[in-house]
Design an enzyme around this catalytic site. Structure first.
Site, PDB file in Angstrom:
ATOM      1  N   HIS A 105      45.017  47.230  39.414  1.00 29.34           N
ATOM      2  CA  HIS A 105      44.815  47.326  40.868  1.00 29.34           C
ATOM      3  C   HIS A 105      45.740  46.418  41.670  1.00 29.34           C
ATOM      4  O   HIS A 105      45.462  46.133  42.827  1.00 29.34           O
ATOM      5  CB  HIS A 105      43.342  47.038  41.208  1.00 29.34           C
ATOM      6  CG  HIS A 105      42.404  48.089  40.688  1.00 29.34           C
ATOM      7  ND1 HIS A 105      41.053  47.921  40.562  1.00 29.34           N
ATOM      8  CD2 HIS A 105      42.663  49.348  40.238  1.00 29.34           C
ATOM      9  CE1 HIS A 105      40.504  49.021  40.067  1.00 29.34           C
ATOM     10  NE2 HIS A 105      41.455  49.897  39.852  1.00 29.34           N
ATOM     11  N   SER A 173      31.507  46.680  36.487  1.00 31.96           N
ATOM     12  CA  SER A 173      30.384  47.608  36.630  1.00 31.96           C
ATOM     13  C   SER A 173      30.774  49.018  36.197  1.00 31.96           C
ATOM     14  O   SER A 173      29.928  49.902  36.168  1.00 31.96           O
ATOM     15  CB  SER A 173      29.915  47.625  38.086  1.00 31.96           C
ATOM     16  OG  SER A 173      30.960  48.105  38.922  1.00 31.96           O
TER      17      SER A 173
HETATM   18  P1  OAD Z   1      31.990  44.971  40.374  1.00 27.87           P
HETATM   19  O1  OAD Z   1      31.603  43.994  41.428  1.00 27.87           O
HETATM   20  O2  OAD Z   1      31.777  46.413  40.626  1.00 27.87           O
HETATM   21  O3  OAD Z   1      31.227  44.615  39.029  1.00 27.87           O
HETATM   22  C1  OAD Z   1      31.167  43.296  38.568  1.00 27.87           C
HETATM   23  C2  OAD Z   1      30.430  43.254  37.257  1.00 27.87           C
HETATM   24  O4  OAD Z   1      30.448  41.904  36.803  1.00 27.87           O
HETATM   25  C3  OAD Z   1      28.962  43.688  37.342  1.00 27.87           C
HETATM   26  O5  OAD Z   1      28.648  44.544  36.264  1.00 27.87           O
HETATM   27  C4  OAD Z   1      28.215  42.353  37.234  1.00 27.87           C
HETATM   28  O6  OAD Z   1      26.938  42.471  36.581  1.00 27.87           O
HETATM   29  C5  OAD Z   1      29.156  41.552  36.380  1.00 27.87           C
HETATM   30  N1  OAD Z   1      29.025  40.093  36.509  1.00 27.87           N
HETATM   31  C6  OAD Z   1      28.548  39.351  37.543  1.00 27.87           C
HETATM   32  N2  OAD Z   1      28.607  38.043  37.252  1.00 27.87           N
HETATM   33  C7  OAD Z   1      29.136  37.948  36.014  1.00 27.87           C
HETATM   34  C8  OAD Z   1      29.442  36.845  35.139  1.00 27.87           C
HETATM   35  N3  OAD Z   1      29.244  35.585  35.487  1.00 27.87           N
HETATM   36  N4  OAD Z   1      29.974  37.151  33.926  1.00 27.87           N
HETATM   37  C9  OAD Z   1      30.186  38.433  33.551  1.00 27.87           C
HETATM   38  N5  OAD Z   1      29.906  39.494  34.320  1.00 27.87           N
HETATM   39  C10 OAD Z   1      29.387  39.253  35.534  1.00 27.87           C
HETATM   40  O7  OAD Z   1      33.542  44.663  40.008  1.00 27.87           O
HETATM   41  P2  OAD Z   1      34.600  45.580  39.245  1.00 27.87           P
HETATM   42  O8  OAD Z   1      33.955  46.440  38.229  1.00 27.87           O
HETATM   43  O9  OAD Z   1      35.688  44.667  38.813  1.00 27.87           O
HETATM   44  O10 OAD Z   1      39.086  47.470  43.481  1.00 27.87           O
HETATM   45  O11 OAD Z   1      35.119  46.456  40.442  1.00 27.87           O
HETATM   46  C11 OAD Z   1      36.134  47.385  40.237  1.00 27.87           C
HETATM   47  C12 OAD Z   1      37.005  47.554  41.458  1.00 27.87           C
HETATM   48  O12 OAD Z   1      36.188  47.807  42.597  1.00 27.87           O
HETATM   49  C13 OAD Z   1      37.783  46.313  41.842  1.00 27.87           C
HETATM   50  O13 OAD Z   1      38.997  46.173  41.125  1.00 27.87           O
HETATM   51  C14 OAD Z   1      38.043  46.502  43.302  1.00 27.87           C
HETATM   52  C15 OAD Z   1      36.670  47.022  43.716  1.00 27.87           C
HETATM   53  O14 OAD Z   1      36.629  47.808  44.840  1.00 27.87           O
HETATM   54  C16 OAD Z   1      39.749  47.539  44.641  1.00 27.87           C
HETATM   55  O15 OAD Z   1      39.494  46.815  45.585  1.00 27.87           O
HETATM   56  C17 OAD Z   1      40.828  48.582  44.693  1.00 27.87           C
END
Ligand code: OAD
Length: 227
Positions: A105, A173
């Protein structure tokens, strides 16, 4: 020959460094409208707001450090041929010492021309303003893949996932495609580990689920992988 290991990381791997995730209860998308600040339409509607949002993220990044999860992932390179495929735009995997990283990204510390993302330039933790121009005279924009844009590195990432014997999915997520679909490229016999404190959406593969925060989960997994 070292075994190939791929880490698919998301915002959760950087949460313990102090960077908010997107979709948790205190996540960034609670406070910002994702389509205003992270979509191509948002950029055309209000580029100042978008630039300000990413300027703030860049300033924050200068003030946080990689955590133990980033560091253990980097240390795995001693034993495995590791590639990190991250959805994160921060540089904490690099700063922890990982050497093969695909930023699906984009990257917060880089800017580029509004014309086809040409002339990518590293600005580190500096801010920039609406009206600043790229080398080709076009508007300067964040080097980020927004909703509505292509993900040019997805094909390379899928090839790397297809070769991996071990896959670690950490802190995502799995809501956002095409990144979330990368697992469909995995070998049938790949060992897949998922580290997340919450149940992430079911994936059409058998996985070993480690229901922990990134640091604790990586510490546990390290003991299993480095025998
Ligand atoms: P999300 O915010 O959707 O998901 C974060 C994940 O991390 C969730 O499953 C949480 O349970 C988990 N989490 C929270 N705290 C944690 C910890 N201490 N250790 C491990 N896991 C933990 O974020 P992404 O999946 O990265 O894109 O989101 C994907 C994309 O959506 C991002 O790259 C961004 C966003 O919109 C753009 O902006 C283009």
């Amino acid at each position: 020959m070292k075994k190939k290991l791929v880490v698919l990381s998301g915002a959760g791997v950087s949460a313990e460094s102090g960077i908010s995730t997107f979709r948790d209860s205190d996540g960034l998308w609670e406070n910002y409208n994702v389509m205003e600040v992270a979509s191509i339409e948002g950029w055309y509607q209000n580029p100042e707001l978008v630039i300000d949002f990413y300027n703030q993220r860049r300033i924050q990044l200068a003030n946080v450090e990689p955590n133990e999860a980033h560091k253990i992932i980097a240390q795995l390179e001693e034993y495995y041929d590791v590639t990190v495929v991250t959805q994160n735009v921060d540089n904490l995997h690099e700063r922890a010492g990982s050497t093969q990283i695909i930023h699906l990204h984009g990257e917060l510390t880089k800017v580029c021309s509004d014309n086809q993302k040409k002339h990518v330039k590293d600005i580190g933790y500096e801010t920039f303003q609406f009206g600043d121009l790229a080398e080709d005279g076009e508007l300067l924009r964040p080097f980020i893949v927004w909703f509505g844009e292509d993900v040019p590195l997805i094909h390379r990432a899928a090839e790397i996932v297809a070769e991996a014997e071990i896959i670690i999915i950490i802190g995502t997520s799995l809501n956002v495609y095409p990144a979330a679909g990368l697992l469909y490229s995995a070998r049938q016999d790949a060992q897949i580990y998922v580290i997340d404190p919450k149940e992430v959406q079911p994936i059409a593969k058998i996985v070993h689920f480690i229901k922990e925060k990134a640091t604790v989960g990586m510490r546990k997994l390290w003991q299993g992988l480095i025998k």
